[in-house]
Design a protein around this motif. Structure first.
Motif, mmCIF file in Angstrom:
data_model
loop_
_atom_site.group_PDB
_atom_site.id
_atom_site.type_symbol
_atom_site.label_atom_id
_atom_site.label_comp_id
_atom_site.label_asym_id
_atom_site.label_seq_id
_atom_site.Cartn_x
_atom_site.Cartn_y
_atom_site.Cartn_z
ATOM 1 N N ASN A 99 -58.619 44.943 -21.934
ATOM 2 C CA ASN A 99 -57.739 45.702 -22.108
ATOM 3 C C ASN A 99 -57.206 45.480 -23.445
ATOM 4 O OD1 ASN A 99 -55.592 47.395 -22.520
ATOM 5 N ND2 ASN A 99 -55.011 47.727 -20.523
ATOM 6 N N LEU A 100 -58.063 45.703 -24.104
ATOM 7 C CA LEU A 100 -57.632 45.931 -26.024
ATOM 8 C C LEU A 100 -56.785 45.892 -26.079
ATOM 9 C CD1 LEU A 100 -61.382 47.282 -26.690
ATOM 10 C CD2 LEU A 100 -60.282 45.252 -26.331
ATOM 11 N N GLN A 101 -55.314 46.896 -25.520
ATOM 12 C CA GLN A 101 -54.131 47.145 -26.242
ATOM 13 C C GLN A 101 -53.096 45.991 -25.394
ATOM 14 O OE1 GLN A 101 -52.633 50.567 -24.373
ATOM 15 N NE2 GLN A 101 -53.842 52.437 -25.648
ATOM 16 N N THR A 102 -53.470 45.594 -24.685
ATOM 17 C CA THR A 102 -52.314 43.849 -24.245
ATOM 18 C C THR A 102 -53.465 43.073 -24.517
ATOM 19 O OG1 THR A 102 -53.687 44.258 -21.703
ATOM 20 C CG2 THR A 102 -51.816 44.986 -22.186
ATOM 21 N N GLY A 103 -54.926 42.957 -24.049
ATOM 22 C CA GLY A 103 -54.931 41.757 -24.553
ATOM 23 C C GLY A 103 -55.381 40.657 -23.324
ATOM 24 N N GLN A 104 -55.104 41.582 -21.657
ATOM 25 C CA GLN A 104 -55.593 40.764 -20.377
ATOM 26 C C GLN A 104 -56.698 41.482 -19.662
ATOM 27 O OE1 GLN A 104 -53.034 38.443 -19.735
ATOM 28 N NE2 GLN A 104 -51.838 38.376 -21.527
ATOM 29 N N ARG A 105 -57.336 40.719 -18.755
ATOM 30 C CA ARG A 105 -57.921 40.659 -17.864
ATOM 31 C C ARG A 105 -57.698 41.243 -17.003
ATOM 32 N NH1 ARG A 105 -60.944 35.953 -16.204
ATOM 33 N NH2 ARG A 105 -58.812 34.929 -16.685
#
Length: 467
Positions: A99-105
């Motif tokens: 997720n490019l917005q949160t940086g989480q997988r």
């Protein structure tokens, strides 16, 4: 991200500056996210079926691997996207995206898994074998070694048995300290006689003692031992007691001791037991006392021709005749007729055995003694040919059977009396009709040789004797 640019010429320079600033900000944010160090490396292979992966969403075909090579926590994906934590792995075939917005997988079920539904996935979960810790594996390995060592196993079993049971020597010491006394039957009877003869014993205690003795004298040896101890004299004294309960219990013990015991029969006859029993039967006594006295009398006379001869010479048949005729003596009638039938049958069996070509001396002596017993003539003279048929008037099949057998046994001396007894002939005719119907009912039920058929055979045999 979308940027709205105004179409006005005056604001063209401002819009360009704004666009440049936003692009720089986005690049810095992206560099910061990509520059962060992850706790684990994710190996992602592009799906061969999907075509272009776009970088944002890929199909994971290899699970996560920890940098230190340790076991990872496997996350079970669902139909919805869920965030992956550091150190977590995913099963092959799952969809993983960044997720490019949160940086989480994030992870969810793959296309193939979604196609077959969650039911198949739950079945796979059930098939997952539970893992074992290191301590559990060590304990299992230790148990396997112990099972393979039979000597150690036997030692453990012996130790277990020893812990549950006490040694024999220790038990012997404890029993010796308790000073336990195990009484034999002889010791018990001696103790009971001492208690019975004690002046401090109450009537209830003596009744309890007689009940215990009655149980013991069923054994032949115990009955003989009791006589040798003087117990027979004590029992005969109880027959003369003024308490009817002691008379009844004493007669009960005497009858049990006499049953099938020739040694006790001889000693009882020599001690005057016959006269005392006849006295009880001839005098006014409760019915329960007379029942037990008849039981003792039958036990004394059975297979003992000497006592039978003395019974006849002392007016025993006259005493029984009065009991038979007395009102309320219905319960005694069956006992009297049964005793007379046994006495007649014994003599007939001995006479039939006289045809033996080589009889021994004991048999010859018995024949000589039975020859002195003129029982059937006494029955004829005492009017028993007319008394026994009275039992046929009862509705009890057992009473009728005993009466028919006694009538058959007395037929050699009573046949003329039977022919002239009109009431007897009417009774026999009525009974024949009843038992023919009962036999027919038995045959309908499939019983060819039933009880009623035997009764009908007795009637046929008696009528044959009368004719």
């Amino acid at each position: 991200m979308m940027v709205v640019i105004s179409s006005s010429t005056g604001g063209a320079s401002f819009s360009c500056l704004t666009m440049v600033f936003l692009l720089l900000l986005h690049c810095c944010q992206l560099a910061t996210i990509l520059g962060q160090k992850s706790d684990s490396a994710l190996t992602v292979v592009e799906s061969t079926e999907g075509g272009g992966g776009g970088g944002e969403e890929e199909e994971a075909t290899v699970a996560d691997e920890d940098e230190n090579g340790g076991d990872l926590e496997v996350v079970q994906p669902t139909e919805q996207w869920q965030t992956l934590k550091p150190g977590q792995a995913v099963p092959a075939g799952s969809h993983v995206r960044l997720n490019l917005q949160t940086g989480q997988r994030e992870v969810r079920l793959g296309e193939e898994q979604l196609k077959y539904g969650t039911h198949r996935h739950s079945q796979e979960e059930e098939e997952v074998q539970p893992s074992f810790s290191a301590d559990e594996l060590k304990r299992a390995l230790k148990k396997m070694k112990e099972d393979l060592n039979p000597e150690s196993k036997d030692t453990d079993q012996q130790d277990s048995v020893s812990s549950r049971y006490r040694p024999l020597e220790e038990l012997k010491r404890d029993m010796a300290q308790l000073d336990l006394l195990v009484e034999t039957d002889v010791q018990i009877m001696r103790r009971l006689l001492t208690q019975f003869n004690s002046t401090n014993s109450t009537t209830e205690q003596r009744l309890s003692i007689l009940l215990e003795l009655e149980y013991l004298v069923h054994q032949v040896d115990n009955a003989q031992t009791l006589c040798s101890m003087g117990g027979l004299q004590m029992i005969l004294a109880g027959l003369n007691s003024s308490d009817s309960r002691l008379q009844e219990s004493s007669a009960f013990v005497l009858g049990s001791a006499l049953a099938s015991n020739p040694v006790v029969q001889v000693e009882a006859a020599e001690s005057g037991a016959l006269q005392r029993l006849l006295t009880i039967l001839a005098t006014a006594q409760p019915l329960s006392v007379k029942k037990k006295a008849l039981f003792a009398m039958a036990s004394l006379l059975r297979h003992f021709p000497y006592a039978q001869s003395h019974f006849l010479s002392h007016g025993g048949l006259q005493v029984l005749s009065e009991l038979f005729r007395a009102e309320g003596g219905g319960a005694l009638r069956l006992r009297i007729v049964t005793m007379l039938y046994d006495m007649i049958s014994e003599k007939e069996l001995i006479s039939q055995a006289d045809s033996d070509p080589s009889p021994d001396s004991a048999h010859e002596e018995r024949l000589r003694q039975y020859a002195k017993v003129s029982l059937q003539l006494e029955l004829l003279e005492g009017g028993w040919c007319g008394l026994v048929p009275e039992l046929l008037e009862t509705a009890e099949h057992d009473w009728r059977e005993k009466a028919l057998r006694a009538l058959l046994a007395m037929a050699p001396v009573c046949s003329e009396r039977y022919r002239s007894d009109g009431s007897l002939l009417l009774s026999l005719g009525s009974l024949r009709g009843q038992y023919q119907d009962l036999v027919h009912g038995e045959r309908v039920l499939g019983e060819e040789d039933g009880y009623y058929g035997e009764m009908l055979e007795l009637l046929d045999a008696l009528e044959l004797q009368i004719k």
